[in-house]
Scaffold this motif. Structure first.
Motif, PDB file in Angstrom:
ATOM      1  N   GLY A  75      12.299  -9.861   4.570  1.00  0.00           N
ATOM      2  CA  GLY A  75      11.310  -8.984   3.954  1.00  0.00           C
ATOM      3  C   GLY A  75      10.034  -8.883   4.766  1.00  0.00           C
ATOM      4  O   GLY A  75       9.859  -9.524   5.800  1.00  0.00           O
ATOM      5  N   ARG A  76       9.130  -8.072   4.241  1.00  0.00           N
ATOM      6  CA  ARG A  76       7.848  -7.883   4.916  1.00  0.00           C
ATOM      7  C   ARG A  76       6.771  -8.739   4.261  1.00  0.00           C
ATOM      8  O   ARG A  76       6.948  -9.277   3.186  1.00  0.00           O
ATOM      9  CB  ARG A  76       7.438  -6.409   4.833  1.00  0.00           C
ATOM     10  N   ASN A  77       5.639  -8.826   4.958  1.00  0.00           N
ATOM     11  CA  ASN A  77       4.498  -9.502   4.363  1.00  0.00           C
ATOM     12  C   ASN A  77       3.950  -8.669   3.213  1.00  0.00           C
ATOM     13  O   ASN A  77       4.206  -7.469   3.109  1.00  0.00           O
ATOM     14  CB  ASN A  77       3.407  -9.726   5.406  1.00  0.00           C
ATOM     15  N   ARG A  78       3.194  -9.311   2.366  1.00  0.00           N
ATOM     16  CA  ARG A  78       2.564  -8.586   1.271  1.00  0.00           C
ATOM     17  C   ARG A  78       1.484  -7.640   1.795  1.00  0.00           C
ATOM     18  O   ARG A  78       0.906  -7.854   2.857  1.00  0.00           O
ATOM     19  CB  ARG A  78       1.963  -9.563   0.261  1.00  0.00           C
ATOM     20  N   PHE A  79       1.217  -6.606   1.021  1.00  0.00           N
ATOM     21  CA  PHE A  79       0.173  -5.646   1.361  1.00  0.00           C
ATOM     22  C   PHE A  79      -1.166  -6.365   1.423  1.00  0.00           C
ATOM     23  O   PHE A  79      -1.512  -7.152   0.539  1.00  0.00           O
ATOM     24  CB  PHE A  79       0.131  -4.538   0.309  1.00  0.00           C
ATOM     25  N   GLY A  80      -1.954  -6.091   2.474  1.00  0.00           N
ATOM     26  CA  GLY A  80      -3.247  -6.743   2.643  1.00  0.00           C
ATOM     27  C   GLY A  80      -4.394  -5.790   2.391  1.00  0.00           C
ATOM     28  O   GLY A  80      -4.679  -4.926   3.222  1.00  0.00           O
ATOM     29  N   PRO A  81      -5.074  -5.905   1.263  1.00  0.00           N
ATOM     30  CA  PRO A  81      -6.184  -4.983   0.986  1.00  0.00           C
ATOM     31  C   PRO A  81      -7.350  -5.146   1.941  1.00  0.00           C
ATOM     32  O   PRO A  81      -8.181  -4.253   2.062  1.00  0.00           O
ATOM     33  CB  PRO A  81      -6.596  -5.356  -0.446  1.00  0.00           C
ATOM     34  N   LYS A  82      -7.430  -6.290   2.647  1.00  0.00           N
ATOM     35  CA  LYS A  82      -8.534  -6.480   3.585  1.00  0.00           C
ATOM     36  C   LYS A  82      -8.460  -5.525   4.774  1.00  0.00           C
ATOM     37  O   LYS A  82      -9.438  -5.335   5.480  1.00  0.00           O
ATOM     38  CB  LYS A  82      -8.541  -7.919   4.098  1.00  0.00           C
ATOM     39  N   SER A  83      -7.266  -4.936   4.983  1.00  0.00           N
ATOM     40  CA  SER A  83      -7.102  -4.064   6.146  1.00  0.00           C
ATOM     41  C   SER A  83      -7.674  -2.672   5.928  1.00  0.00           C
ATOM     42  O   SER A  83      -7.756  -1.881   6.860  1.00  0.00           O
ATOM     43  CB  SER A  83      -5.613  -3.941   6.483  1.00  0.00           C
ATOM     44  N   ILE A  84      -8.069  -2.354   4.704  1.00  0.00           N
ATOM     45  CA  ILE A  84      -8.554  -1.013   4.405  1.00  0.00           C
ATOM     46  C   ILE A  84      -9.965  -0.835   4.961  1.00  0.00           C
ATOM     47  O   ILE A  84     -10.827  -1.692   4.809  1.00  0.00           O
ATOM     48  CB  ILE A  84      -8.543  -0.759   2.887  1.00  0.00           C
ATOM     49  N   VAL A  85     -10.198   0.303   5.596  1.00  0.00           N
ATOM     50  CA  VAL A  85     -11.518   0.596   6.149  1.00  0.00           C
ATOM     51  C   VAL A  85     -12.493   0.886   5.015  1.00  0.00           C
ATOM     52  O   VAL A  85     -12.195   1.659   4.113  1.00  0.00           O
ATOM     53  CB  VAL A  85     -11.439   1.807   7.101  1.00  0.00           C
ATOM     54  N   GLN A  86     -13.666   0.260   5.069  1.00  0.00           N
ATOM     55  CA  GLN A  86     -14.659   0.461   4.020  1.00  0.00           C
ATOM     56  C   GLN A  86     -15.773   1.367   4.542  1.00  0.00           C
ATOM     57  O   GLN A  86     -16.925   0.972   4.623  1.00  0.00           O
ATOM     58  CB  GLN A  86     -15.229  -0.877   3.581  1.00  0.00           C
ATOM     59  N   GLY A  87     -15.417   2.545   4.888  1.00  0.00           N
ATOM     60  CA  GLY A  87     -16.381   3.418   5.524  1.00  0.00           C
ATOM     61  C   GLY A  87     -17.584   3.742   4.673  1.00  0.00           C
ATOM     62  O   GLY A  87     -18.695   3.827   5.167  1.00  0.00           O
ATOM     63  N   GLU A 107     -23.140   7.274  -8.863  1.00  0.00           N
ATOM     64  CA  GLU A 107     -22.331   6.254  -8.197  1.00  0.00           C
ATOM     65  C   GLU A 107     -20.840   6.515  -8.359  1.00  0.00           C
ATOM     66  O   GLU A 107     -20.014   5.669  -8.047  1.00  0.00           O
ATOM     67  CB  GLU A 107     -22.681   4.868  -8.746  1.00  0.00           C
ATOM     68  N   ILE A 108     -20.455   7.683  -8.865  1.00  0.00           N
ATOM     69  CA  ILE A 108     -19.033   7.970  -9.085  1.00  0.00           C
ATOM     70  C   ILE A 108     -18.300   8.171  -7.765  1.00  0.00           C
ATOM     71  O   ILE A 108     -17.266   7.569  -7.514  1.00  0.00           O
ATOM     72  CB  ILE A 108     -18.863   9.224  -9.967  1.00  0.00           C
ATOM     73  N   GLN A 109     -18.830   9.018  -6.914  1.00  0.00           N
ATOM     74  CA  GLN A 109     -18.075   9.483  -5.762  1.00  0.00           C
ATOM     75  C   GLN A 109     -17.603   8.372  -4.817  1.00  0.00           C
ATOM     76  O   GLN A 109     -16.418   8.318  -4.492  1.00  0.00           O
ATOM     77  CB  GLN A 109     -18.900  10.518  -4.983  1.00  0.00           C
ATOM     78  N   PRO A 110     -18.452   7.463  -4.366  1.00  0.00           N
ATOM     79  CA  PRO A 110     -17.949   6.434  -3.437  1.00  0.00           C
ATOM     80  C   PRO A 110     -16.867   5.562  -4.051  1.00  0.00           C
ATOM     81  O   PRO A 110     -15.925   5.164  -3.377  1.00  0.00           O
ATOM     82  CB  PRO A 110     -19.201   5.630  -3.082  1.00  0.00           C
ATOM     83  N   ASN A 111     -16.966   5.279  -5.337  1.00  0.00           N
ATOM     84  CA  ASN A 111     -15.941   4.462  -5.970  1.00  0.00           C
ATOM     85  C   ASN A 111     -14.616   5.201  -6.042  1.00  0.00           C
ATOM     86  O   ASN A 111     -13.546   4.626  -5.860  1.00  0.00           O
ATOM     87  CB  ASN A 111     -16.390   4.041  -7.369  1.00  0.00           C
ATOM     88  N   LEU A 112     -14.672   6.496  -6.342  1.00  0.00           N
ATOM     89  CA  LEU A 112     -13.443   7.278  -6.374  1.00  0.00           C
ATOM     90  C   LEU A 112     -12.817   7.357  -4.988  1.00  0.00           C
ATOM     91  O   LEU A 112     -11.598   7.291  -4.837  1.00  0.00           O
ATOM     92  CB  LEU A 112     -13.729   8.686  -6.906  1.00  0.00           C
ATOM     93  N   LEU A 113     -13.641   7.486  -3.978  1.00  0.00           N
ATOM     94  CA  LEU A 113     -13.109   7.543  -2.619  1.00  0.00           C
ATOM     95  C   LEU A 113     -12.434   6.234  -2.240  1.00  0.00           C
ATOM     96  O   LEU A 113     -11.355   6.217  -1.650  1.00  0.00           O
ATOM     97  CB  LEU A 113     -14.243   7.865  -1.638  1.00  0.00           C
ATOM     98  N   MET A 114     -13.063   5.107  -2.601  1.00  0.00           N
ATOM     99  CA  MET A 114     -12.469   3.825  -2.272  1.00  0.00           C
ATOM    100  C   MET A 114     -11.165   3.616  -3.021  1.00  0.00           C
ATOM    101  O   MET A 114     -10.183   3.097  -2.485  1.00  0.00           O
ATOM    102  CB  MET A 114     -13.447   2.701  -2.622  1.00  0.00           C
ATOM    103  N   SER A 115     -11.120   4.052  -4.280  1.00  0.00           N
ATOM    104  CA  SER A 115      -9.884   3.968  -5.048  1.00  0.00           C
ATOM    105  C   SER A 115      -8.803   4.838  -4.434  1.00  0.00           C
ATOM    106  O   SER A 115      -7.628   4.473  -4.400  1.00  0.00           O
ATOM    107  CB  SER A 115     -10.132   4.396  -6.497  1.00  0.00           C
ATOM    108  N   GLN A 116      -9.196   5.991  -3.937  1.00  0.00           N
ATOM    109  CA  GLN A 116      -8.218   6.880  -3.318  1.00  0.00           C
ATOM    110  C   GLN A 116      -7.658   6.261  -2.036  1.00  0.00           C
ATOM    111  O   GLN A 116      -6.464   6.364  -1.756  1.00  0.00           O
ATOM    112  CB  GLN A 116      -8.866   8.235  -3.008  1.00  0.00           C
ATOM    113  N   VAL A 117      -8.525   5.599  -1.281  1.00  0.00           N
ATOM    114  CA  VAL A 117      -8.055   4.930  -0.068  1.00  0.00           C
ATOM    115  C   VAL A 117      -7.056   3.835  -0.437  1.00  0.00           C
ATOM    116  O   VAL A 117      -5.989   3.702   0.179  1.00  0.00           O
ATOM    117  CB  VAL A 117      -9.244   4.345   0.725  1.00  0.00           C
ATOM    118  N   GLN A 118      -7.394   3.031  -1.440  1.00  0.00           N
ATOM    119  CA  GLN A 118      -6.480   1.997  -1.903  1.00  0.00           C
ATOM    120  C   GLN A 118      -5.142   2.617  -2.314  1.00  0.00           C
ATOM    121  O   GLN A 118      -4.071   2.113  -1.963  1.00  0.00           O
ATOM    122  CB  GLN A 118      -7.091   1.258  -3.102  1.00  0.00           C
ATOM    123  N   TRP A 119      -5.200   3.689  -3.085  1.00  0.00           N
ATOM    124  CA  TRP A 119      -3.992   4.356  -3.594  1.00  0.00           C
ATOM    125  C   TRP A 119      -3.107   4.815  -2.443  1.00  0.00           C
ATOM    126  O   TRP A 119      -1.905   4.559  -2.406  1.00  0.00           O
ATOM    127  CB  TRP A 119      -4.421   5.546  -4.458  1.00  0.00           C
TER     128      TRP A 119
END
Length: 759
Positions: free
Chosen positions: A524-536, A598-610
């Motif tokens: 199998g593969r390694n687990r998904f790593g959320p630390k790899s997501i860019v936090q632009g 403060e809505i927009q940046p949180n939605l963008l970060m959630s979209q990146v995670q998704w």
């Protein structure tokens, strides 16, 4: 940390006519045990009876004149046959005795048959549980170091009065074995051999027992694997000695502490103690766990400062809440996360005052199923995790690995609603310590995983992030201050891949899951790593929008689904199910309310995670593996990330017992700093660092809260520096609050704020 709940004690339950020598010698189906005792009502008799732990009813099954030292007993499922082994005291030879095994017809008591000849080697008889409705009964007969034989016995007669009709038919299963253990519920037999010319190798074989008449179908070999020991084991050639009682499923010399512990999720662990068992033996207490389900061997060594205080004693291996426990009474307790669901992540090491106290007064202890049996005092205990003990260890330990393991295990294995709030509260009051950040990271990951683990397929489950700690597939040392608590060394078991992957399907649910667990670990593969997501968006340069535009490889239909999902975030206000205020918050936490800017940046970060998680899972998960739909699962998981943040912040708030009038967003910026507001500042700062490290979206209103707290607890220069470095995001709410309260600030500081507002 671990409580031993007393559920039965011969000393506290009256067994009628018992004069002396009452011992537990076996276990029946349900909550019943087989006991042996001596009576003297005119003539001395040995009695074997069934004692029900719930009704306290004692049913005599067999009695015979004379004194017999009964070592073990077993009753068949029809309850018409009783097998037992006793030793002849008058033929003592050094530390050895002569052992004799008999089968008796009971209900009513009639004939008695001797099985085999008396031997110096231990004998043992165990009845099996045949499948289906049949009058045939099967039992296993052991002669240690010589043979294991399965017998088929036919019963005839009236159903209320059965008897043995024919000579039992034997099938040889194994010979020259050093250890054996029977899993009656799954019809599995494990046995091991050690050879004099290779005393660093133990060969373990597993058989699935059959109840057919044909000799070639009497048992099916599942696997045969060689385990290399870290040190030579001196067993062959010495004088054999056995425990006085043998109520457990193992058959072995008392100097060989080996057992198999299984879990329904496909975990099979062969646990073995290497040293510290025999009096006069040099070296440190050591044990090892051969984990068949992931192909690794875990070797534990204890340091001299702990070993020197421990007498030679037996380490007991138990399963509790799908965790493997290694317990040396009044010595140490190791809680090992060896479950097949996870990699080797977190263990708890408790020694000294944190080790559970064994107050029974007897060292004659064995593990009997889920019970801990002290056959020296005739007492049965049920081990249970103790929340108060875990909190004492969390509060007083100087080992950060222990603290992280307690958080991880509490969320994923223990069902205690009060433990996690206490942990968050304790961490909040220690928010200035570095480990607080790591604890919050562990909470955020484990909480989201625990909320979804039981509702997704195994493939998805094994791909989702569960911890930020590195897996223990190497050497790792638990330290407290300058001292060492324990050292764990993990290595791969060689030569087992073919044995495991080639196991036939359908042998048992346990073996099928074991095979699947091994395949996932091996290929199998390694687990998904959320630390790899860019936090632009945290850098304020719009890079998140660029990431969102470029990383998505989905179709236009899927893109519409994504945007529909995030539209629902805007409608609901939080991205999760509406929160029902409880007594700890009463809806008074302002920063959890909607703050529009403060809505927009949180939605963008959630979209990146998704999108990142969906892209990670799509090549690995096929449609039939996920009936719910992969996109829906990912959406739920992202929403649970929001929920984890909310629960953590509410826990911080409740831990400090803040009142509504103490809400930093509602009180004036220039109000007096308090100890509570200082702790809240440090705790939210540690949470913010944890969320950014994991690329978790910050809750709406959190940036405003951070500004209010930072303004109160920082100097103007420090505040301006944090704003310039993008460690703080100044919001319209904060600007309006400064202007509304007419806060006096330095000109340079005000210019910095205005410059960032204009941008």
């Amino acid at each position: 940390m671990l409580k031993f709940q007393k559920i039965f004690s011969i000393q506290q339950n009256e067994i009628q006519t018992a004069e002396s020598g009452v011992h537990i010698v076996g276990r029946c189906e349900g909550n019943s045990v087989l006991v042996s005792y001596i009576t003297d009502s005119g003539n001395v008799q040995t009695v074997i009876a069934e004692y029900n732990l719930e009704t306290h009813k004692n049913t005599v099954l067999f009695q015979e004149e004379g004194v017999h030292h009964v070592c073990s007993a077993s009753q068949d499922t029809s309850q018409f046959l009783l097998g037992f082994t006793f030793r002849l005291e008058e033929e003592e030879r050094g530390e050895g005795y002569t052992y004799v095994t008999r089968i008796a017809e009971v209900n009513p008591m009639r004939r008695t048959f001797r099985l085999g000849e008396p031997t110096w080697e231990l004998q043992r008889l165990m009845f099996l549980s045949p499948e289906g409705d049949t009058l045939d009964t099967h039992y296993i007969f052991y002669i240690h170091h010589k043979e294991i034989i399965q017998y088929k016995c036919v019963l005839t007669g009236d159903p209320t009065c059965l008897s043995v009709s024919t000579q039992p038919v034997p099938y040889l299963l194994a010979d020259t074995f050093a250890w054996a253990e029977l899993d009656i519920d799954r019809s599995l037999l494990y046995f091991a051999t050690l050879t004099a010319d290779s005393n660093k190798t133990v060969m373990v074989t597993a058989l699935r027992l059959s109840y057919h008449s044909e000799p070639d179908l009497s048992a099916e070999k599942i696997f045969s694997i060689n385990f290399t020991l870290p040190k030579p084991y001196d067993l062959i050639g010495g004088d054999l000695s056995y425990e006085d009682r043998q109520p457990t499923p193992q058959v072995a010399d008392k100097c060989l502490n080996l057992c198999v512990r299984t879990m329904d999720n496909g975990s099979i662990c062969f646990c073995m103690q290497f040293s510290g068992l025999k009096p006069g033996e040099g070296g440190k207490p050591e044990y090892g766990v051969f984990m068949l389900h992931n192909g690794h061997f875990l070797h534990c060594q204890l340091p001299p400062n702990i070993c020197d205080t421990l007498p030679p004693s037996k380490i007991h291996f138990m399963v509790c809440n799908k965790l493997l426990l290694a317990y040396l009474p009044n010595g140490f307790l190791h809680v090992l996360n060896c479950s097949g669901e996870f990699e080797l992540y977190h263990h708890i090491v408790a020694t000294g005052p944190h080790c559970p106290v064994w107050e029974d007064g007897s060292n004659c202890v064995d593990v009997l199923g889920e019970w801990l049996l002290s056959w020296g005092t005739g007492t049965i205990y049920s081990p249970r995790f103790d929340s108060e003990g875990l909190m004492r260890l969390f509060r007083n330990t100087g080992c950060s690995r222990n603290q992280l393991a307690i958080v991880h295990i509490s969320l994923l294995f223990l069902d205690d609603p009060d433990l996690i709030p206490d942990i968050i509260k304790e961490t909040t009051y220690r928010a200035t310590q570095i480990v607080a950040h790591d604890i919050f990271v562990e909470f955020l990951l484990a909480h989201a995983y625990a909320s979804i683990r039981n509702s997704v397929p195994v493939k998805i489950q094994r791909s989702l992030p569960v911890t930020a700690s590195s897996s223990f597939y190497h050497a790792i040392t638990y330290r407290e201050g300058s001292g060492v608590l324990a050292t764990f060394v993990t290595s791969r078991i060689g030569g087992i891949s073919g044995n495991i992957l080639e196991m036939p399907e359908g042998i048992s649910r346990l073996m099928d899951r074991t095979k699947n667990n091994y395949y996932i670990v091996r290929f199998g593969r390694n687990r998904f790593g959320p630390k790899s997501i860019v936090q632009g968006y945290l850098n304020g340069d719009g890079s998140v929008i660029k990431v969102v535009e470029t990383i998505s490889q989905t179709s236009q239909a899927k893109r519409r689904g994504i945007m529909g999902f995030f539209d629902s975030f805007k409608k609901s206000g939080s991205g999760v199910a509406p929160f029902t205020p409880g007594p700890m918050d009463e809806g008074a936490i302002a920063f959890l309310r909607l703050v529009a800017n403060e809505i927009q940046p949180n939605l963008l970060m959630s979209q990146v995670q998704w999108e990142r998680l969906l892209a990670y899972l799509t090549p690995y998960i096929i449609i039939r593996d996920c009936e719910e739909g992969l996109e829906s699962v990912v959406s739920r998981f992202v929403s649970l990330q929001h929920e984890a943040s909310r629960k953590l912040l509410l826990g911080i708030w409740a831990g400090l017992e803040l009142r509504p009038e103490e809400d930093p967003m509602m009180t004036p910026l220039m109000s007096r700093r308090t100890e509570k507001s200082k702790l809240l500042y440090h705790a939210t700062e540690k949470y913010c660092l944890a969320a950014r490290e994991l690329s978790y979206p910050l809750p709406r209103g959190f940036n405003s809260l951070s500004c209010c707290l930072a303004f109160r607890h920082m100097t103007p220069r420090q505040f301006a520096t944090h704003v310039e470095l993008k460690l703080l995001q100044v919001t319209d709410y904060f600007y309006e609050k400064i202007e509304k309260e007419e806060v006096e600030v330095e000109d340079g500081f005000y210019k910095v704020l205005m410059a960032f507002r204009d941008n």
